[in-house]
Motif scaffolding. Structure first.
Motif, PDB file in Angstrom:
ATOM      1  N   ARG A 296      -0.462   1.544   3.771  1.00  0.00           N
ATOM      2  CA  ARG A 296      -1.580   1.214   2.877  1.00  0.00           C
ATOM      3  C   ARG A 296      -1.831   2.355   1.886  1.00  0.00           C
TER       4      ARG A 296
ATOM      5  N   MET B  17      -4.127  -2.782  -5.786  1.00  0.00           N
ATOM      6  CA  MET B  17      -4.992  -2.617  -4.631  1.00  0.00           C
ATOM      7  C   MET B  17      -6.454  -2.833  -5.008  1.00  0.00           C
TER       8      MET B  17
ATOM      9  N   HIS C  40      -1.773   2.194  -2.245  1.00  0.00           N
ATOM     10  CA  HIS C  40      -2.843   2.646  -3.136  1.00  0.00           C
ATOM     11  C   HIS C  40      -2.310   3.640  -4.172  1.00  0.00           C
TER      12      HIS C  40
END
Length: 384
Positions: free
Chosen positions: A147, A158, A151
């Motif tokens: 994740r 995102m 980003h």
């Protein structure tokens, strides 16, 4: 070849099943678990077979319409797990370094599944960074690393995902056939984190012997959070009334219901009389109000402090729940005219013993030494 290998595996499993673990030291058992886990990982690395099955549409001869569906039905995998295995099988030939690390035992199959899922979105360029993280982190932490990479490499994407998560937020409360209230929902990350932190704080460190599941602990914490808010008196008024639970008791029959929930058992009604957040309304057969309840039903804060000075834990024998997890229980039943004085109340934990006394019909017996005992229904004398 395959038949011989599976026959040997079956024989090995039979030998392992016959071993008496009670005769082995725990350290040795731990070593064995680690060795067996390595073999399990090696077996799961046979995902090349899934790739061949998927490529040749092996599922076509069955009622299933995809490899994922076939794995769910024939191998008893969840949909999410089957999907991850198929993704890994399709991508492993391209993830050369991941395949080498998997075969060398440097990472586990769960790591490889996470890498396959992440590179499906991020591209093969992310493999090196993900593989480095996989060697030092568990699969859940690796998912978090993926994740973070997303980003970094796709900030705008995102941000759009965050807006979509905000749009999809929901909380649904609904009635279940058995009278319980169902809860279903999804929260954006900040809302979910806030809820989790709050519930974890209320759960605290469960005492030794706590038999609740984590789901039960979280449910108890959520109910405690709501009760605290109701008891605080700080919630906004609605229709000129402060929000609170109202227990309606039918004077002639003693039948009780909770506004917003429906009928409740007499024993539950009696337990709620010991707790905060509940006002009592007694009505006649036509539903006309007869009595709004005695004002001193609940223990005051000074009385609670007095109980806390007398008891450090639940008053039930052997219970080590701290008094902060307890509700003052009236030794002289309030529903039958008893008063609310500190010397005629004892703390009973909300997790086990307070419900046992009411819904479970256990009887509180006072001893000469001031302590109490709880007598289960099957040991109580039958009324003559």
């Amino acid at each position: 070849m395959f038949e011989r290998a599976t026959s040997l595996l079956q024989e090995a499993v039979s030998v392992l099943s016959g071993e008496d673990l009670n005769t082995l030291p725990p350290v040795l058992v731990g070593t064995q678990i680690k060795t067996l886990r390595g073999f399990i990982d090696k077996l799961e690395r046979q995902c090349a077979r899934i790739e061949a099955f998927d490529r040749d549409r092996g599922y076509a001869a069955t009622p299933d319409t995809s490899t994922v569906s076939w794995l769910r039905n024939e191998c008893h995998l969840s949909g999410a797990s089957a999907d991850k295995h198929v993704k890994l099988a399709r991508q492993l030939s391209e993830l050369e370094e991941t395949q080498k690390a998997l075969e060398a035992g440097l990472i586990g199959i769960e790591h490889a599944l996470e890498i396959a899922r992440a590179t499906d979105d991020l591209g093969l360029a992310a493999e090196t960074e993900l593989l480095e993280a996989a060697r030092a982190k568990d699969p859940a932490e690796l998912r978090q690393t993926a994740r973070e990479i997303r980003h970094r490499v796709d900030a705008e994407g995102m941000a759009r995902r965050a807006m979509e998560q905000q749009r999809k937020r929901r909380l649904h409360l609904y009635d279940l056939p058995d009278g319980m209230i169902g809860v279903d929902g999804a929260l954006p990350p900040e809302g979910g984190a806030a809820l989790r932190i709050t519930l974890d704080s209320l759960i605290g460190v469960p005492p030794k012997g706590d038999e609740r599941t984590q789901q039960q602990r979280q449910a108890d914490a959520l109910m405690q959070l709501c009760r605290r808010q109701l008891d605080s008196g700080t919630l906004p008024s609605k229709g000129g009334r402060k929000p609170h639970l109202t227990e309606v008791v039918q004077a002639e029959t003693g039948a009780a219901r909770l506004e917003g929930a429906g009928p409740i058992s007499t024993q539950t009604a009696e337990r709620l009389l010991c707790e905060g957040s509940v006002s009592v309304l007694t009505v006649d057969k036509q539903g006309a109000a007869l009595d709004l309840g005695r004002s001193q039903r609940l223990a005051s804060e000074p009385q609670r402090r007095a109980l806390g000075a007398r008891y450090t834990t639940c008053a039930a024998p052997g219970c080590n729940w701290e008094v902060r997890f307890c509700e003052p229980h009236h030794l002289d039943e309030w529903a039958k005219g008893g008063g609310t004085t500190a010397d005629r109340m004892v703390p009973l934990c909300t997790v086990k013993h307070h419900p046992l006394v009411h819904e479970g019909r256990w009887k509180v017996v006072e001893g000469r030494d001031g302590k109490i005992d709880l007598v289960p229904p099957w040991k109580q004398p039958v009324p003559g």
